[in-house]
Design an enzyme around this catalytic site. Structure first.
Site, PDB file in Angstrom:
ATOM      1  N   GLN A 140       0.814  -1.212   0.000  1.00 24.71           N
ATOM      2  CA  GLN A 140       0.000   0.000   0.000  1.00 24.71           C
ATOM      3  C   GLN A 140       0.852   1.268   0.000  1.00 24.71           C
ATOM      4  OE1 GLN A 140      -1.708  -1.106   4.070  1.00 24.71           O
ATOM      5  NE2 GLN A 140      -1.616   1.118   4.272  1.00 24.71           N
ATOM      6  N   CYS A 146      -5.424   0.660   3.442  1.00 19.98           N
ATOM      7  CA  CYS A 146      -5.539  -0.754   3.819  1.00 19.98           C
ATOM      8  C   CYS A 146      -6.945  -1.281   3.571  1.00 19.98           C
ATOM      9  CB  CYS A 146      -5.136  -0.960   5.272  1.00 19.98           C
ATOM     10  SG  CYS A 146      -6.167  -0.021   6.416  1.00 19.98           S
ATOM     11  N   HIS A 286      -6.041  -0.714  11.278  1.00 15.94           N
ATOM     12  CA  HIS A 286      -5.481  -1.368  10.095  1.00 15.94           C
ATOM     13  C   HIS A 286      -6.412  -2.523   9.715  1.00 15.94           C
ATOM     14  CE1 HIS A 286      -2.552  -2.426   7.179  1.00 15.94           C
ATOM     15  NE2 HIS A 286      -2.062  -3.480   7.789  1.00 15.94           N
ATOM     16  N   ASN A 307      -0.842  -9.321   4.812  1.00 19.37           N
ATOM     17  CA  ASN A 307      -0.764  -7.873   5.011  1.00 19.37           C
ATOM     18  C   ASN A 307      -0.515  -7.184   3.665  1.00 19.37           C
ATOM     19  OD1 ASN A 307      -0.712  -5.425   6.311  1.00 19.37           O
ATOM     20  ND2 ASN A 307       1.144  -5.806   7.498  1.00 19.37           N
TER      21      ASN A 307
END
Ligand SMILES: *[C@@H]1O[C@H](CO)[C@@H](O)[C@H](O)[C@H]1NC(C)=O
Ligand SMILES: *[C@@H]1O[C@H](CO)[C@@H](O)[C@H](O)[C@H]1NC(C)=O
Ligand SMILES: *[C@@H]1O[C@H](CO)[C@@H](O)[C@H](O)[C@H]1NC(C)=O
Ligand SMILES: *[C@@H]1O[C@H](CO)[C@@H](O)[C@H](O)[C@H]1NC(C)=O
Ligand SMILES: *[C@@H]1O[C@H](CO)[C@@H](O)[C@H](O)[C@H]1NC(C)=O
Ligand SMILES: *[C@@H]1O[C@H](CO)[C@@H](O)[C@H](O)[C@H]1NC(C)=O
Ligand SMILES: *[C@@H]1O[C@H](CO)[C@@H](O)[C@H](O)[C@H]1NC(C)=O
Length: 340
Positions: A140, A146, A286, A307
């Site tokens: 990102q 996110c 997040h 992630n």
């Protein structure tokens, strides 16, 4: 000359170092580590002042990481930490990458009967990445998007489940097209999972190749229906689930989005192993993608999460989080599934 003497002392008499000498030796160690860090990552700074700030940030991170890994070597923790390219950044950097809009998202407590009844999952191991549901790790960058990565990941999995075709959904479309309109997201400053699903139920998701990720918000939505894939039907949002039920949900729906408090240094510099930090917070800032679970022979049961910090973070972009030890960093508080 003084420096030279100290280095000699450092080299030959480490076992009888005074406190001052220990501090000096530690400072030298950090200077060396910082030089290596700069060299390895091609870091350059505008001026001496900027470099000094960077070194101060780096030292702080270095100490935390070093101390943690000493704990790991003593067998006192189940995961390691690692300096990464952000180690010279100030708190501002991490704050910019976190997304505080998530805190107010999906938080409406739901009645018990809103929890879908799903069959029991008896699997001991699941890794949706091995089963073709999950795209490569993305990054990102310096953009609090996110929400776009988590939602794209969940819907990529849901598309795969239905059509056995792994699309790459354009995160930039979500960033640009949910900003400052009825969806109310804020581009790189943050956004909501629910608003992103809302958008995808009204507009078709586009291929990433047609709408590449820029890590900044242009503000202009470049939607092009002729090269768009498909809409989603709906999504399911659940708050405060237990881990038994989460496993059942994961087996039924495919990869799920998970909200988490990622502000702890332990998370930002996670390297490998099964993450557990009883001191991390409970502010959801997040979003990541839950893609499996299993049991590590050494560190016990874990959840496997994808992630969006690139491949150099964690276990080649993934993190394993302790399973069965409670609500680590509030990750059981906000769960969603994409429905196609
Ligand atoms: C480091 O910077 C130099 C000069 O800008 C560049 O040629 C080189 O490719 C860079 N290396 C890495 C690993 O980024
Ligand atoms: C082990 O780690 C925990 C926190 O992770 C800490 O509270 C405890 O003091 C540590 N114990 C030892 C022996 O280092
Ligand atoms: C999950 O699958 C991916 C892709 O096959 C692999 O790279 C990764 O190591 C696996 N992780 C675990 C914990 O099984
Ligand atoms: C935003 O996208 C439009 C359309 O492609 C383009 O003309 C403009 O230059 C972009 N602006 C920025 C700041 O990237
Ligand atoms: C949409 O994509 C098609 C195919 O690439 C292209 O021909 C068309 O010009 C695009 N429309 C817009 C508005 O960008
Ligand atoms: C999107 O990408 C897939 C490959 O990932 C391709 O098969 C498909 O035709 C593309 N769709 C559009 C509308 O461009
Ligand atoms: C877990 O949550 C599900 C769904 O709300 C519920 O039916 C079940 O009783 C819960 N199990 C435990 C052990 O709390």
């Amino acid at each position: 000359m003084k420096t030279f003497t100290n280095i000699l002392l450092f080299t030959f008499t480490t076992f009888v170092m005074s406190d001052n000498e220990k501090i000096f030796a530690a400072e030298i160690e950090k200077k060396i580590a910082f030089s290596e860090f700069k060299e390895d990552l091609n870091k350059t700074y505008e001026n001496k002042k900027e470099e000094k700030v960077a070194f101060t940030n780096f030292k702080e991170t270095f100490e935390v990481v070093q101390k943690h890994n000493e704990d790991f070597n003593r067998g006192n923790t189940s995961f390691t930490m690692q300096i990464n390219k952000n180690a010279d950044e100030s708190e501002d950097f991490f704050m910019a990458r976190l997304n505080f809009d998530l805190e107010t998202d999906v938080m409406d407590a739901r009645a018990d009967d809103d929890y879908p009844i799903v069959p029991k999952c008896n699997k001991q191991f699941l890794n949706y990445s091995m089963d073709g549901f999950v795209n490569n790790i993305k990054n990102q960058g310096r953009c609090g998007a996110c929400y776009a990565f988590a939602v794209a990941g969940a819907c990529e999995g849901a598309f795969y489940k239905k059509y056995k075709k792994l699309y790459k959904i354009a995160e930039q479309q979500l960033v640009d097209c949910t900003k400052s309109n009825e969806y109310g997201n804020r581009g790189c400053v943050g956004g909501k999972i629910s608003a992103s699903y809302g958008y995808l139920s009204h507009w078709k998701a586009m291929n990433e190749s047609e709408y590449p990720y820029k890590a900044r918000d242009n503000g202009t939505c470049l939607y092009n229906e002729t090269v768009a894939i498909s809409k989603i039907t709906n999504y399911i949002k659940l708050t405060n689930v237990n881990e038994t039920y989460l496993k059942d949900l994961l087996c039924v729906y495919g990869p799920l989005t998970v909200g988490i408090d990622a502000s702890a240094k332990t998370f930002q510099y996670y390297s490998s192993g099964v993450y557990y930090d009883e001191e991390c917070g409970t502010t959801i800032n997040h979003a990541v993608l839950l893609i499996g679970f299993g049991t590590d022979p050494e560190f016990g049961p874990y959840w496997l999460l994808k992630n969006s910090y690139g491949k150099n973070w964690g276990e080649r972009g993934y993190i394993r989080i302790s399973r069965g030890k409670g609500n680590v960093c509030a990750f059981l508080n906000q769960i969603t599934a994409c429905i196609i």
